[in-house]
Design a protein around this motif. Structure first.
Motif, PDB file in Angstrom:
ATOM      1  N   VAL A 175       0.833  -1.207   0.000  1.00  0.00           N
ATOM      2  CA  VAL A 175       0.000   0.000   0.000  1.00  0.00           C
ATOM      3  C   VAL A 175       0.869   1.260   0.000  1.00  0.00           C
ATOM      4  O   VAL A 175       0.598   2.219  -0.729  1.00  0.00           O
TER       5      VAL A 175
ATOM      6  N   ILE B 213       0.944   4.444  -2.744  1.00  0.00           N
ATOM      7  CA  ILE B 213       0.673   5.853  -2.433  1.00  0.00           C
ATOM      8  C   ILE B 213       1.879   6.732  -2.764  1.00  0.00           C
ATOM      9  O   ILE B 213       1.738   7.841  -3.260  1.00  0.00           O
TER      10      ILE B 213
ATOM     11  N   VAL C 274      -4.760   5.302  -7.328  1.00  0.00           N
ATOM     12  CA  VAL C 274      -4.652   3.937  -6.822  1.00  0.00           C
ATOM     13  C   VAL C 274      -5.989   3.240  -7.035  1.00  0.00           C
ATOM     14  O   VAL C 274      -7.039   3.800  -6.695  1.00  0.00           O
TER      15      VAL C 274
ATOM     16  N   VAL D 215      -8.141  -0.503  -6.468  1.00  0.00           N
ATOM     17  CA  VAL D 215      -8.122  -1.762  -5.724  1.00  0.00           C
ATOM     18  C   VAL D 215      -8.899  -2.792  -6.526  1.00  0.00           C
ATOM     19  O   VAL D 215     -10.020  -2.530  -6.963  1.00  0.00           O
TER      20      VAL D 215
ATOM     21  N   LEU E  26     -12.317  -0.008  -5.835  1.00  0.00           N
ATOM     22  CA  LEU E  26     -12.050   1.334  -5.310  1.00  0.00           C
ATOM     23  C   LEU E  26     -11.113   2.028  -6.285  1.00  0.00           C
ATOM     24  O   LEU E  26     -10.164   1.427  -6.778  1.00  0.00           O
TER      25      LEU E  26
ATOM     26  N   ARG F 194      -3.612   5.711   3.536  1.00  0.00           N
ATOM     27  CA  ARG F 194      -3.151   4.361   3.798  1.00  0.00           C
ATOM     28  C   ARG F 194      -4.206   3.568   4.566  1.00  0.00           C
ATOM     29  O   ARG F 194      -4.527   2.428   4.222  1.00  0.00           O
TER      30      ARG F 194
ATOM     31  N   ARG G  81      -7.326   4.133   4.656  1.00  0.00           N
ATOM     32  CA  ARG G  81      -8.505   3.917   3.823  1.00  0.00           C
ATOM     33  C   ARG G  81      -8.292   2.743   2.863  1.00  0.00           C
ATOM     34  O   ARG G  81      -9.177   1.896   2.674  1.00  0.00           O
ATOM     35  N   LEU G  82      -7.113   2.698   2.280  1.00  0.00           N
ATOM     36  CA  LEU G  82      -6.831   1.609   1.341  1.00  0.00           C
ATOM     37  C   LEU G  82      -6.731   0.265   2.070  1.00  0.00           C
ATOM     38  O   LEU G  82      -7.238  -0.752   1.585  1.00  0.00           O
TER      39      LEU G  82
ATOM     40  N   ALA H 197     -10.120  -0.884   2.769  1.00  0.00           N
ATOM     41  CA  ALA H 197     -10.755  -1.374   1.536  1.00  0.00           C
ATOM     42  C   ALA H 197     -10.281  -2.780   1.201  1.00  0.00           C
ATOM     43  O   ALA H 197     -11.003  -3.573   0.616  1.00  0.00           O
TER      44      ALA H 197
END
Lengths: 300, 295
Positions: free
Chosen positions: A203, A207, A213, A215, A223, A244, A246-247, A250
Motif C-alpha cells: 500500500v 501511495i 490507486v 483496488v 475502489l 493508507r 482507507r486503502l 478497503a
C-alpha cells in the motif's frame, strides 16, 4: 505478436470508446468488460479500467485477486481473455524477477531485439540513467537483485514505451534497495512520461508512486482513488496515513503488530498501550509507520 | 512446610499456565571463525592436485610388480609396457593405429552431433516433430549399439561406413536425448520476457531457446564422447587391419599382455583428453553461468 491477439486492438486516440467524463482525452489503456476464467474460477469478472496517457496508476489487491492476470492481458501474454483490451503498440514490461537472458551481457540484454542502428548508444545511455553503465559488459548472474532489476528497467525504458507495465517489480528487493528504486522509477517516469500500471500489494508503495490507486477485488475495480498528495511524498505526512488507512480497510486488512497474544483477551493490548501510550497509533486505529520506518523522499 | 510448598510450586505453575514471556534459553558460543581456527593452505596448484589419483595408481602398480605381488605373466610391470610402447612407436605402428581410430571417432562425432542436434531441435520445437521422432529415438536408445553390427555389415559391407555409422548412432542418441530435454526445460519466464520485447519466433529460437539448452547439449556431448570410444571397440571388431581395436585383438591372439595393458592406457589417456575438451568447451560457452567451484 501482440496485434494478432483477439482482444488486442490498437485504436487511435480519437475513436477510443472512452466512458464519458472518466478518462482524460488521450487514453493509453481502455479495458472494458474483461473476463478471464481459470477452470471454474473466474479471476476477472467484467473489469473496466482506463489509464490516461502519462498517468501513473497503481493497482492493489490480495494475492490471487487477478492483478497479474490483468497485467499479462495488457502485455499481450494472455490470448484467452475476453472483452475489449485497447493498448498502445509500444509497451514494455518489468516483472517481479528481472528475467534477463543469462547468456547475454548486460548491454546486450538492454538492447535485445532493437533494430535501430544506434541501439548500442541508446542502450548505453539507458544503462547510464539507471547508474549501471560500468556494468555494460557484466554477466547478469554477477549482478545483485537490485542491479538486475535496474537493468530490466533500462531494457524497458530504452524502448520508449507508451505503456509501462510493472508486475510487482520491487517485490523481490530488500527494503533499502526498494526505497532507492522508487526515486529512480519516479524520476525516469517523469522524464519519459509513459502511462504506467504498477501492480503491487504494498500500500505504501502505491501511495508514494502513483497518481491514482485502484483496488482489484472480486474480479473488478472496487475502489478508484486519486492520490492528491503533493510531491515529493513521504510516509510521515498526515494525508499519507489517512489514505493508507482507507486503502487498508478497503483491502480488509487491519495492521496491529504487538508482542501480546491476541488470544489473551484485551488485557495484553491494554498493557501495551499503558506502557507506551504514544506508540504510533493514529486516529483511525491503524498503526503509523512513522515510528518504525524511515521516510524516503520521493521526488519527481 | 507451607513456606516450602509455595516457594516450589507457585512460580513454576504460573509460568506454564500463562503466555507470559519466558526467559531466553541459555546459549553456549562456539567459534566458527577466528584466530584459533587454522586457515586452509594450498600447497600445489589445482591441475597438479588432480593428478593425485592417477599417480597413486601408477605407484601401486609399480610397487606390486616390483615386490612380485603381481604375476608379471598376467599383468606386466610398468617397465615392460614402456618397452612395448617404444617398440610400437619406433616402427610407426602405434601412430598408424591410433590415428585410424581417432579419424573414425571424429567422423562419427561429426555426423552424430549434427544429426542428434537437428533431430532434437525439430522435436523440441515442434509438436509434429515430437510426435514423429521422440518415441522412435527413445526406443533406439534402448537398443544396444552392438546388436546393430550384423545388420550394418549386411547393408554396408565391411568398410569404414558401418564403423562410422555405429559410432554416429551412439553419439546422435546421447546428443538427442539431452538436447531435447534441455530445449523443453528452457525457462518459460525468459521466453515470455523476450516475447514482450517483440522477439519473433526465429529470434526466440536463436537467442533464447538454443542458448538456454546449451548446458544440456554439453552434457550430451560429454556422454557422447565417452560413448564414441566405447562404440569404437565394437566397430573395430568388424573386419579391420587398422585401429586400436585391431591392435587389441592382435595382442589377445599373440598373448601380448603388455600391449593389452598399453591399450588400456591409451583408452584412459584418450578419455582424459575428451573430458578436458568438453570442460574447455563448457568454460568457453557457459562463461555466463556461475558454477559451483567445489571446496
Amino acid at each position: 505478436m501482440a496485434s494478432r491477439l483477439p482482444g488486442d486492438v490498437i485504436p487511435s486516440a480519437s475513436n477510443a470508446p472512452v466512458p464519458e467524463g472518466q478518462a482524460p482525452p488521450e487514453a493509453a489503456v481502455v479495458v472494458t468488460g474483461v473476463r478471464r476464467r481459470f477452470g471454474d474460477h473466474t479471476v476477472l469478472d467484467g473489469l473496466d479500467l482506463t489509464i490516461g496517457a502519462g498517468e501513473f496508476v497503481a493497482m492493489l489487491g490480495h494475492s490471487g485477486s487477478g492483478k497479474s492476470t490483468l497485467l499479462r492481458a495488457l502485455a499481450g501474454l494472455d490470448p484467452e481473455v475476453t472483452g475489449s483490451v485497447l493498448v498502445p503498440p509500444q509497451r514494455a514490461v518489468v516483472f517481479q524477477h528481472p528475467r534477463l537472458l543469462p547468456w547475454k551481457r548486460v548491454l546486450a540484454n538492454v538492447i535485445f531485439n532493437l533494430r535501430e542502428p544506434d541501439a548500442r548508444q541508446r542502450g548505453y545511455a539507458a544503462l547510464e540513467e539507471v547508474g549501471l553503465a560500468s556494468h555494460a559488459r557484466a554477466w547478469p548472474a554477477t549482478l545483485s537483485g537490485g542491479e538486475a532489476q535496474r537493468v530490466a528497467l533500462a531494457r524497458a525504458l530504452v524502448r520508449r514505451p507508451h505503456l509501462l507495465l510493472l508486475d510487482e517489480p520491487f517485490g523481490a528487493l530488500d527494503a533499502l534497495t526498494r526505497i532507492k528504486m522508487y526515486a529512480l522509477l519516479k524520476r525516469l517516469c517523469h522524464r519519459y512520461r509513459p502511462a504506467v500500471l504498477l501492480v503491487t500489494h504494498d500500500v505504501d508503495e502505491a501511495i508514494l508512486l502513483a497518481d491514482r490507486v485502484v483496488v482489484l477485488q472480486g474480479g473488478r475495480i472496487s475502489l478508484d482513488l486519486p492520490v492528491t498528495l503533493p510531491t515529493p511524498r513521504s510516509r510521515s505526512e498526515a494525508g499519507f496515513t489517512a489514505l493508507r488507512a482507507r486503502l487498508l480497510s478497503a483491502l480488509g486488512v487491519e495492521e496491529r503488530v504487538g508482542d501480546a497474544d491476541p488470544r489473551d483477551a484485551s488485557q495484553g493490548d491494554a498493557a501495551l498501550q499503558a506502557a507506551d501510550p504514544t506508540d504510533g497509533v493514529d486516529s483511525s486505529g491503524a498503526r503509523s509507520w512513522s515510528a518504525v520506518a524511515d521516510s524516503p523522499e520521493v521526488s519527481r | 512446610m507451607t513456606t516450602l510448598d509455595s516457594r516450589v510450586t507457585t512460580p513454576v505453575g504460573s509460568l506454564a499456565a500463562s503466555r507470559e514471556p519466558r526467559p531466553s534459553p541459555p546459549t553456549t558460543l562456539i567459534e566458527v571463525a577466528g584466530p584459533s581456527r587454522p586457515t586452509k593452505r594450498v600447497l600445489l596448484p589445482r591441475w597438479l592436485r588432480k593428478l593425485y589419483g592417477p599417480v597413486a595408481l601408477l605407484l601401486l602398480w609399480w610397487s606390486t610388480s616390483a615386490t612380485g605381488l603381481l604375476d608379471p605373466d598376467l599383468f606386466p610391470p610398468p617397465g615392460a609396457v614402456v618397452g612395448a610402447t617404444t617398440d610400437l612407436i619406433a616402427d610407426g605402428e602405434l601412430f598408424l593405429h591410433v590415428w585410424a581410430s581417432i579419424q573414425r571417432v571424429l567422423y562419427g562425432l561429426l555426423f552424430g552431433v549434427l544429426g542428434g542436434t537437428v533431430l532434437a531441435v525439430l522435436s523440441g520445437l515442434t509438436r509434429i516433430g515430437e510426435d514423429l521422432l521422440d518415441s522412435t529415438m527413445q526406443i533406439l536408445k534402448a537398443v544396444p549399439n552392438y546388436a546393430l553390427t550384423p545388420l550394418l555389415i549386411m547393408w554396408m559391407g565391411i568398410g569404414e561406413e558401418p564403423k562410422i555409422l555405429l559410432i554416429a548412432l551412439g553419439v546422435g542418441i546421447a546428443i538427442y536425448i539431452n538436447t531435447y530435454s534441455a530445449i523443453r526445460g528452457v525457462d518459460n519466464a525468459l521466453v515470455e520476457a523476450a516475447t514482450t520485447l517483440g522477439a519473433s519466433r526465429a529470434a526466440l529460437i536463436w537467442h533464447v531457446i538454443l542458448p538456454g539448452s546449451l548446458p544440456g547439449f554439453l552434457v550430451g556431448l560429454r556422454l557422447a564422447l565417452s560413448g564414441a570410444w566405447l562404440s569404437l571397440i565394437f566397430a573395430e571388431t568388424i573386419n579391420t587391419t587398422e585401429g586400436i581395436g585391431y591392435l587389441m585383438t592382435r595382442a589377445q591372439n599373440l598373448l601380448q599382455s603388455e600391449v593389452s595393458v598399453l591399450i588400456l592406457v591409451i583408452y584412459a589417456v584418450i578419455g582424459m583428453i575428451s573430458y578436458a575438451f568438453v570442460r574447455f568447451l563448457e568454460r568457453r560457452l557457459l562463461a555466463w553461468r556461475p558454477g559451483f567451484q567445489g571446496t
